[in-house]
Design a protein around this motif. Structure first.
Motif, mmCIF file in Angstrom:
data_model
loop_
_atom_site.group_PDB
_atom_site.id
_atom_site.type_symbol
_atom_site.label_atom_id
_atom_site.label_comp_id
_atom_site.label_asym_id
_atom_site.label_seq_id
_atom_site.Cartn_x
_atom_site.Cartn_y
_atom_site.Cartn_z
ATOM 1 N N THR A 122 39.000 38.726 38.978
ATOM 2 C CA THR A 122 38.228 37.499 39.195
ATOM 3 C C THR A 122 38.880 36.310 38.504
ATOM 4 O O THR A 122 39.075 35.244 39.112
ATOM 5 C CB THR A 122 36.790 37.683 38.684
ATOM 6 O OG1 THR A 122 36.174 38.777 39.375
ATOM 7 C CG2 THR A 122 35.973 36.424 38.914
ATOM 8 N N LEU A 123 39.236 36.473 37.222
ATOM 9 C CA LEU A 123 39.809 35.362 36.470
ATOM 10 C C LEU A 123 41.183 34.967 37.001
ATOM 11 O O LEU A 123 41.504 33.775 37.109
ATOM 12 C CB LEU A 123 39.896 35.725 34.990
ATOM 13 C CG LEU A 123 38.556 35.932 34.270
ATOM 14 C CD1 LEU A 123 38.790 36.314 32.815
ATOM 15 C CD2 LEU A 123 37.705 34.680 34.370
ATOM 16 N N THR A 124 42.021 35.963 37.333
ATOM 17 C CA THR A 124 43.359 35.659 37.825
ATOM 18 C C THR A 124 43.304 34.929 39.158
ATOM 19 O O THR A 124 44.027 33.942 39.391
ATOM 20 C CB THR A 124 44.175 36.950 37.977
ATOM 21 O OG1 THR A 124 44.226 37.637 36.720
ATOM 22 C CG2 THR A 124 45.590 36.651 38.438
ATOM 23 N N THR A 125 42.439 35.392 40.052
ATOM 24 C CA THR A 125 42.308 34.731 41.353
ATOM 25 C C THR A 125 41.725 33.335 41.202
ATOM 26 O O THR A 125 42.150 32.400 41.887
ATOM 27 C CB THR A 125 41.425 35.582 42.278
ATOM 28 O OG1 THR A 125 41.893 36.928 42.305
ATOM 29 C CG2 THR A 125 41.448 35.024 43.694
ATOM 30 N N CYS A 126 40.741 33.194 40.308
ATOM 31 C CA CYS A 126 40.160 31.870 40.069
ATOM 32 C C CYS A 126 41.209 30.900 39.531
ATOM 33 O O CYS A 126 41.237 29.722 39.930
ATOM 34 C CB CYS A 126 38.990 31.974 39.087
ATOM 35 S SG CYS A 126 37.486 32.682 39.770
ATOM 36 N N LEU A 175 44.601 26.188 40.641
ATOM 37 C CA LEU A 175 45.826 25.402 40.765
ATOM 38 C C LEU A 175 45.943 24.771 42.149
ATOM 39 O O LEU A 175 46.387 23.625 42.287
ATOM 40 C CB LEU A 175 47.046 26.295 40.500
ATOM 41 C CG LEU A 175 47.283 26.723 39.049
ATOM 42 C CD1 LEU A 175 48.513 27.602 38.969
ATOM 43 C CD2 LEU A 175 47.440 25.508 38.142
ATOM 44 N N LEU A 176 45.548 25.524 43.185
ATOM 45 C CA LEU A 176 45.579 24.955 44.528
ATOM 46 C C LEU A 176 44.594 23.797 44.651
ATOM 47 O O LEU A 176 44.900 22.766 45.281
ATOM 48 C CB LEU A 176 45.243 26.050 45.555
ATOM 49 C CG LEU A 176 46.267 27.176 45.699
ATOM 50 C CD1 LEU A 176 45.774 28.215 46.693
ATOM 51 C CD2 LEU A 176 47.621 26.633 46.138
ATOM 52 N N ALA A 177 43.407 23.955 44.048
ATOM 53 C CA ALA A 177 42.418 22.870 44.080
ATOM 54 C C ALA A 177 42.939 21.650 43.326
ATOM 55 O O ALA A 177 42.741 20.506 43.757
ATOM 56 C CB ALA A 177 41.098 23.355 43.477
ATOM 57 N N TRP A 178 43.607 21.887 42.185
ATOM 58 C CA TRP A 178 44.203 20.776 41.432
ATOM 59 C C TRP A 178 45.215 20.024 42.289
ATOM 60 O O TRP A 178 45.214 18.783 42.338
ATOM 61 C CB TRP A 178 44.862 21.323 40.177
ATOM 62 C CG TRP A 178 45.908 20.423 39.574
ATOM 63 C CD1 TRP A 178 47.245 20.393 39.887
ATOM 64 C CD2 TRP A 178 45.717 19.398 38.599
ATOM 65 N NE1 TRP A 178 47.904 19.436 39.152
ATOM 66 C CE2 TRP A 178 46.981 18.800 38.353
ATOM 67 C CE3 TRP A 178 44.611 18.933 37.892
ATOM 68 C CZ2 TRP A 178 47.157 17.774 37.449
ATOM 69 C CZ3 TRP A 178 44.785 17.910 36.987
ATOM 70 C CH2 TRP A 178 46.041 17.329 36.768
ATOM 71 N N GLY A 179 46.114 20.763 42.943
ATOM 72 C CA GLY A 179 47.118 20.119 43.789
ATOM 73 C C GLY A 179 46.488 19.350 44.936
ATOM 74 O O GLY A 179 46.956 18.261 45.301
ATOM 75 N N ILE A 237 32.865 25.771 40.236
ATOM 76 C CA ILE A 237 31.734 26.692 40.397
ATOM 77 C C ILE A 237 31.862 27.477 41.697
ATOM 78 O O ILE A 237 31.656 28.698 41.737
ATOM 79 C CB ILE A 237 30.406 25.913 40.356
ATOM 80 C CG1 ILE A 237 30.217 25.256 38.982
ATOM 81 C CG2 ILE A 237 29.233 26.828 40.668
ATOM 82 C CD1 ILE A 237 28.996 24.372 38.886
ATOM 83 N N PHE A 238 32.230 26.779 42.787
ATOM 84 C CA PHE A 238 32.346 27.438 44.083
ATOM 85 C C PHE A 238 33.442 28.500 44.072
ATOM 86 O O PHE A 238 33.251 29.620 44.577
ATOM 87 C CB PHE A 238 32.628 26.397 45.167
ATOM 88 C CG PHE A 238 32.907 26.984 46.522
ATOM 89 C CD1 PHE A 238 31.869 27.417 47.317
ATOM 90 C CD2 PHE A 238 34.210 27.112 46.984
ATOM 91 C CE1 PHE A 238 32.121 27.976 48.559
ATOM 92 C CE2 PHE A 238 34.474 27.660 48.222
ATOM 93 C CZ PHE A 238 33.422 28.091 49.013
ATOM 94 N N ILE A 239 34.593 28.160 43.505
ATOM 95 C CA ILE A 239 35.697 29.116 43.465
ATOM 96 C C ILE A 239 35.323 30.347 42.650
ATOM 97 O O ILE A 239 35.547 31.492 43.067
ATOM 98 C CB ILE A 239 36.966 28.447 42.896
ATOM 99 C CG1 ILE A 239 37.533 27.430 43.895
ATOM 100 C CG2 ILE A 239 38.032 29.490 42.558
ATOM 101 C CD1 ILE A 239 38.698 26.631 43.351
#
Length: 351
Positions: free
Chosen positions: A20-24, A29-33, A216-218
């Motif tokens: 869970t943590l690794t995927t989040c 990072l994708l959301a940041w980009g 929160i969603f991720i």
């Protein structure tokens, strides 16, 4: 429950946490980009890359590689604990140097266990009863019922639909950018930069609210998918080890009598409603930043429609419910029929 069974459960919990943590982190990072590209024209990434490139490399690489090592360790440990628990259950030595003798020993122990265990004998009789019933060689007795589990939405269908997220998102993305460039007659990054400069507090506030909602969603989505993906495997292992926690008979009987049991027939369109509603949030958010009523109305109406469809078009269900200890009510959707228990001679459930 043995010590090895406890170790197996703990290892699986650690695998779920690590996955869970690794995927989040990766999706974060994708959301940041994405946020940097849309609202800042990649200015933040360029700034951090030029000024703090050493720290940024460690910030990205350390969690990714550490997370992979964490998952490999606990998955290996969970597999070892599971095999040790199997050996304990069959009363076998944990480490054997002769595979052939170990296999024959396992087969012999399993056969002896099946002969002496009353629960297995009862299960075997029940299995043969099912075979006779379904093959037509048997005969249903009076007031005999075949138990069935309640149906529901398929989580594998959610995974399948989730893979198509990029298609509707690209549609809303291209529509929003093309519309903004046509209306304001400028490049999209220049439009967003002008909005930040003209209304800095308002725009930054919306961006921060978007960041919080995305985090929160991720986390919730990845946690949901991870648990639902691994829970069947963990459940099979617990059933094999007989370590699952069963509700007491008094509670199970009370739930059976008082609750409404449904078999939900879910059409494929139901799985796309959350996807469309989520992707429609992009023009809605851009409309809020630019104070553009067209984007706000289009995105908001699509999101509201998707929410209403999720609420009122969830699929019809076949159900039964005990109105009282002597009256059974069955139906499809809102159509219901009531029967007296004493008038029912047989109940056949197909599943």
């Amino acid at each position: 429950m043995t010590k090895n069974s406890d170790n197996f459960s703990r290892s699986m919990q650690m695998v779920i946490i690590g996955l869970t943590l690794t995927t989040c982190f990766t999706l974060g990072l994708l959301a940041w980009g994405w946020i940097d590209s849309i609202f800042f024209g990649n200015e933040l990434s360029v700034y951090f890359a030029n000024r703090y490139y050493r720290y940024m490399t460690g910030f990205i690489n350390i969690p990714v590689y550490s997370g992979a090592a964490f998952l490999m360790y606990w998955a290996t440990r969970g597999n070892t604990s599971y095999m040790d628990a199997i050996y304990d259950k069959l009363d076998l030595p944990a480490h054997s140097t002769h595979s052939n003798s170990l296999a024959s020993s396992v087969e012999h122990s399993a056969e002896e266990f099946a002969k002496t265990d009353p629960a297995f004998a009862q299960l075997l009789k029940r299995f043969y009863g099912y075979l006779r019933s379904f093959s037509g060689s048997g005969q249903f007795g009076v007031r005999q019922a075949i138990d069935a589990t309640s149906g529901g939405k398929s989580y594998w269908a959610y995974y399948f639909v989730f893979g198509f997220t990029i298609l509707p998102f690209l549609f809303f993305y291209v529509f929003t950018i093309s519309y903004a460039q046509h209306v304001y007659r400028a490049e999209f990054n220049d439009i967003m930069k002008a909005a930040r400069l003209s209304r800095p507090d308002y725009t930054i506030g919306l961006i921060m609210a978007l960041v919080i909602m995305l985090v929160i969603f991720i986390f919730k989505t990845v946690q949901f998918i991870t648990i639902k993906l691994l829970s069947p495997l963990i459940g099979i292992s617990k059933k094999t080890l007989n370590t699952e926690e069963a509700d007491p008979w008094s509670l199970s009987f009370k739930n059976f009598i008082t609750q409404k049991h449904q078999y939900i027939q879910v059409p494929w369109r139901v799985y796309f409603y959350p996807l469309i509603g989520f992707c429609a949030g992009f023009p809605f958010i851009i409309g809020l930043v630019l104070l553009n009523s067209v984007l706000i109305i289009i995105g908001g109406c699509i999101m509201l429609t998707a929410f209403l469809l999720m609420r009122f078009d969830a699929g019809k269900g076949i159900w039964f419910h005990f109105r009282d200890p002597k009256t059974l009510e069955v139906g499809v959707a809102k159509q219901a029929h009531r029967f007296e228990i004493n008038d029912i001679e047989e109940v056949i459930v197909h599943y």
